[in-house]
Design a protein around this motif. Structure first.
Motif, PDB file in Angstrom:
ATOM      1  N   GLU A 163       1.526 -28.571 -75.728  1.00 38.96           N
ATOM      2  CA  GLU A 163       1.855 -29.577 -74.720  1.00 38.96           C
ATOM      3  C   GLU A 163       2.865 -29.042 -73.702  1.00 38.96           C
ATOM      4  N   LEU A 164       3.952 -28.484 -74.196  1.00 40.15           N
ATOM      5  CA  LEU A 164       5.008 -28.033 -73.285  1.00 40.15           C
ATOM      6  C   LEU A 164       4.588 -26.836 -72.446  1.00 40.15           C
ATOM      7  N   SER A 165       3.742 -25.973 -73.001  1.00 39.15           N
ATOM      8  CA  SER A 165       3.350 -24.784 -72.243  1.00 39.15           C
ATOM      9  C   SER A 165       2.430 -25.123 -71.076  1.00 39.15           C
ATOM     10  N   GLN A 166       1.889 -26.343 -71.047  1.00 37.74           N
ATOM     11  CA  GLN A 166       1.012 -26.749 -69.954  1.00 37.74           C
ATOM     12  C   GLN A 166       1.774 -27.317 -68.755  1.00 37.74           C
ATOM     13  N   VAL A 167       3.088 -27.450 -68.879  1.00 37.42           N
ATOM     14  CA  VAL A 167       3.885 -28.008 -67.790  1.00 37.42           C
ATOM     15  C   VAL A 167       3.704 -27.223 -66.488  1.00 37.42           C
ATOM     16  N   ALA A 168       3.634 -25.912 -66.590  1.00 35.94           N
ATOM     17  CA  ALA A 168       3.570 -25.080 -65.388  1.00 35.94           C
ATOM     18  C   ALA A 168       2.237 -25.168 -64.659  1.00 35.94           C
ATOM     19  N   MET A 169       1.300 -25.968 -65.169  1.00 37.75           N
ATOM     20  CA  MET A 169       0.076 -26.231 -64.410  1.00 37.75           C
ATOM     21  C   MET A 169       0.403 -26.853 -63.058  1.00 37.75           C
ATOM     22  N   SER A 170       1.462 -27.619 -63.019  1.00 38.01           N
ATOM     23  CA  SER A 170       1.831 -28.333 -61.798  1.00 38.01           C
ATOM     24  C   SER A 170       3.044 -27.691 -61.137  1.00 38.01           C
ATOM     25  N   PRO A 171       3.051 -27.621 -59.795  1.00 39.20           N
ATOM     26  CA  PRO A 171       4.240 -27.116 -59.098  1.00 39.20           C
ATOM     27  C   PRO A 171       5.305 -28.196 -58.917  1.00 39.20           C
ATOM     28  N   ASP A 172       4.959 -29.424 -59.260  1.00 33.30           N
ATOM     29  CA  ASP A 172       5.806 -30.562 -58.898  1.00 33.30           C
ATOM     30  C   ASP A 172       6.695 -31.025 -60.043  1.00 33.30           C
ATOM     31  N   ASN A 173       7.419 -30.097 -60.652  1.00 29.49           N
ATOM     32  CA  ASN A 173       8.408 -30.480 -61.654  1.00 29.49           C
ATOM     33  C   ASN A 173       9.519 -29.440 -61.659  1.00 29.49           C
ATOM     34  N   ASP A 174      10.636 -29.791 -62.261  1.00 25.51           N
ATOM     35  CA  ASP A 174      11.822 -28.926 -62.208  1.00 25.51           C
ATOM     36  C   ASP A 174      11.574 -27.567 -62.838  1.00 25.51           C
TER      37      ASP A 174
END
Length: 201
Positions: A163-174
């Protein structure tokens, strides 16, 4: 139809932030070959690149077998062929890993490569990078890490890492903004190590 379950799930994931990734949605499940069929070659190659870079990095850091890691990093053609030849229900990242490891364990010298470095960040995470290719690169990486972690720890930890490793799919987060301005060396290090560290706490 191209707007498959994967594409729809990626679209949902684009608003998430670390560590609270899509709490109501959860991680996108590991990709199956049939779900990849309608993606372009460039999009499939982005997924393949994510798988290969994660495998090479994990091999170099866990076994310190740098020759094998270099072999893994050079197997783009084998990985793409494996994806293309897989049965619809096959788990893509797992099939690619099995094919590559068999080749590199046998001491293949056909194809050597290197880990992407911080200087490659614009290629995969720059403003001109197609959003779906960025997402699929991270998706391939996250599936690979998931299967590696799943075989070694309890299910909940593996699912957390996925779950956490998929965060970088989006440019729109810290996390993504920080990663893009200060990429790790090798490039995939933070994308793997930070989720693993957070989930093992």
């Amino acid at each position: 139809m191209k707007l498959s379950r994967i594409t729809a799930a990626i679209a949902v994931s684009l608003s998430v932030a670390l560590p609270a990734i899509a709490e109501d949605e959860g991680a996108i499940p590991p990709a199956r070959a049939g779900e990849m069929a309608d993606f372009s070659k460039a999009e499939k190659m982005a997924y393949v690149a994510g798988v290969i870079q994660a495998l090479a990095y994990l091999t170099a850091t866990t076994s310190e077998d740098y020759n094998k890691a270099a072999c893994i990093a050079g197997q783009e053609k084998l990985a793409y062929r494996t994806l293309s030849d897989a049965s619809p229900d096959d788990l893509v990242a797992l099939e690619i890993e099995l094919a590559i490891m068999e080749t590199c364990d046998a001491g293949s010298s056909n194809g050597t490569g290197t880990l992407l470095g911080a200087g490659d960040v614009d290629e995969w995470f720059g403003s001109s990078t197609p959003q779906l290719e960025r997402a699929l690169f991270v998706y391939g990486l996250s599936d690979t890490v998931f299967f590696r972690v799943f075989s070694r720890v309890e299910d909940s930890v593996a699912e957390c890492v996925h779950e956490l490793s998929q965060v970088a799919m989006s440019p729109d987060n810290d996390f993504s903004r920080q990663f893009e301005s200060e990429p790790s060396e090798p490039l995939v290090a933070d994308l793997i190590d930070r989720p693993v560290g957070a989930c093992l706490e």
